[in-house]
Design a protein around this motif. Structure first.
Motif, PDB file in Angstrom:
ATOM      1  N   PRO A 143     -23.029  -1.609 -76.265  1.00  0.00           N
ATOM      2  CA  PRO A 143     -23.492  -1.689 -77.647  1.00  0.00           C
ATOM      3  C   PRO A 143     -24.887  -1.054 -77.771  1.00  0.00           C
ATOM      4  O   PRO A 143     -25.667  -1.081 -76.825  1.00  0.00           O
ATOM      5  CB  PRO A 143     -23.558  -3.197 -77.923  1.00  0.00           C
ATOM      6  N   ILE A 144     -25.173  -0.497 -78.925  1.00  0.00           N
ATOM      7  CA  ILE A 144     -26.475   0.144 -79.126  1.00  0.00           C
ATOM      8  C   ILE A 144     -27.317  -0.676 -80.109  1.00  0.00           C
ATOM      9  O   ILE A 144     -26.799  -1.278 -81.047  1.00  0.00           O
ATOM     10  CB  ILE A 144     -26.324   1.592 -79.623  1.00  0.00           C
ATOM     11  N   GLY A 154     -24.322  -1.894 -82.467  1.00  0.00           N
ATOM     12  CA  GLY A 154     -23.220  -1.053 -82.906  1.00  0.00           C
ATOM     13  C   GLY A 154     -22.356  -0.552 -81.769  1.00  0.00           C
ATOM     14  O   GLY A 154     -22.823  -0.386 -80.640  1.00  0.00           O
ATOM     15  N   MET A 155     -21.075  -0.297 -82.096  1.00  0.00           N
ATOM     16  CA  MET A 155     -20.126   0.271 -81.137  1.00  0.00           C
ATOM     17  C   MET A 155     -19.163   1.177 -81.891  1.00  0.00           C
ATOM     18  O   MET A 155     -18.929   0.998 -83.089  1.00  0.00           O
ATOM     19  CB  MET A 155     -19.336  -0.829 -80.418  1.00  0.00           C
ATOM     20  N   LEU A 156     -18.606   2.148 -81.183  1.00  0.00           N
ATOM     21  CA  LEU A 156     -17.539   2.960 -81.752  1.00  0.00           C
ATOM     22  C   LEU A 156     -16.230   2.188 -81.725  1.00  0.00           C
ATOM     23  O   LEU A 156     -15.938   1.459 -80.759  1.00  0.00           O
ATOM     24  CB  LEU A 156     -17.367   4.259 -80.964  1.00  0.00           C
ATOM     25  N   THR A 157     -15.433   2.357 -82.758  1.00  0.00           N
ATOM     26  CA  THR A 157     -14.093   1.780 -82.734  1.00  0.00           C
ATOM     27  C   THR A 157     -13.269   2.450 -81.641  1.00  0.00           C
ATOM     28  O   THR A 157     -13.599   3.562 -81.191  1.00  0.00           O
ATOM     29  CB  THR A 157     -13.377   1.968 -84.076  1.00  0.00           C
ATOM     30  N   LEU A 188     -25.407   7.261 -75.668  1.00  0.00           N
ATOM     31  CA  LEU A 188     -24.882   6.082 -76.345  1.00  0.00           C
ATOM     32  C   LEU A 188     -23.375   5.975 -76.126  1.00  0.00           C
ATOM     33  O   LEU A 188     -22.698   6.953 -75.809  1.00  0.00           O
ATOM     34  CB  LEU A 188     -25.175   6.172 -77.844  1.00  0.00           C
ATOM     35  N   PHE A 189     -22.863   4.750 -76.299  1.00  0.00           N
ATOM     36  CA  PHE A 189     -21.436   4.448 -76.171  1.00  0.00           C
ATOM     37  C   PHE A 189     -20.925   4.683 -74.754  1.00  0.00           C
ATOM     38  O   PHE A 189     -19.738   4.917 -74.534  1.00  0.00           O
ATOM     39  CB  PHE A 189     -20.596   5.268 -77.166  1.00  0.00           C
TER      40      PHE A 189
END
Length: 258
Positions: A181-182, A152-155, A41-42
């Motif tokens: 994005p996940i 979702g995504m990491l900042t 992910l990411f």
């Protein structure tokens, strides 16, 4: 009579030597030429960009899967499409969440080994989020943000400091730019099988990991009876320590000298 007796003994010795040689030739590990890489992910397939040329330099045929990271089923399907394109045995390699994917997809008969790089390795039907709660929370989880579409995504801060913490900031930002994005479905997904029960396994623990707790990585590696190494790296050892990661993959593939 003595000559006949000696001749019979000689025949038996030769037959035994031949049987031993045959057994050795059939049981000795054979080099695997196909390597299929699965990102987590990411990230996307470019996260393997430093490892790929090291493997290719040894004559290995390398394929990096581009997972959609929308659901576990979709990612498993992408890996199985890549496996179907290979000619011969395969070593299947995963980073991070990709470990769930290869645990599910790795039952294909052409897969001869599984390599986990700071990766998830759940048991069949296991609640992975519940498993993570048995260990102190990894800091990166606080940086996961969801949009209205359910992705979702990491900042940027979490990506730089908690996901790719041992990369120079400029380099980390270049990987942040290709962050995929996940889908929320991934957070609730459970594997229905654990291919690592039936395939040889290798594991690289990232001792400075802030995305998956290093002790959780050690637990999963030990549970699999994986041949394990530890790397002083962030979650992205495949980028910060590509030589060590490539060497582990080549060991799994039984490349001579590894």
């Amino acid at each position: 009579m003595k000559l006949r007796h000696l001749s019979a003994i000689a025949s038996l010795v030769m037959a035994a030597c031949s049987a031993t040689a045959h057994a050795d030739s059939t049981t000795a590990p054979q080099e695997v030429k196909n390597i299929v890489l699965v990102h987590g992910l990411f990230a996307d397939g470019s996260s393997w960009g430093k490892v790929i040329p090291l493997l290719q330099a040894k004559g290995l045929h390398v394929t990096a899967v581009q997972n959609p990271t929308t659901s576990l089923d979709n990612d498993v399907a992408a890996v199985k499409r890549a496996l179907a394109q290979q000619n011969g045995p395969v070593i299947l390699v995963a980073h991070s969440y990709g470990g769930m994917v290869i645990s599910q997809a790795g039952d294909e008969p052409e897969v001869k080994g599984l390599v986990y790089i700071a990766a998830r390795a759940p048991e069949a039907g296991e609640d992975y989020p519940a498993l993570t709660k048995k260990y102190p929370a990894a800091p990166a989880s606080a940086g996961l943000k969801w949009n209205n579409g359910g992705y979702g995504m990491l900042t940027e801060s979490a990506f730089i400091h908690d996901f790719a913490g041992d990369l120079p900031t400029k380099e980390a930002l270049s990987y942040y730019a290709v962050q995929q994005p996940i889908g929320k479905a991934i957070t609730q997904a459970k594997t229905t099988m654990a291919a690592w029960h039936d395939k040889p396994t290798w594991y690289a623990v990232s001792t400075e990991d802030r995305t998956i707790n290093p002790d959780l990585e050690r637990f999963m590696a030990k549970r699999m009876h994986a041949q394990t190494i530890e790397l002083k790296s962030s979650h992205v050892s495949l980028i910060s320590q590509p030589v060590a990661v490539a060497n582990l993959i080549m060991k799994a593939a039984h490349v001579p000298g590894y």
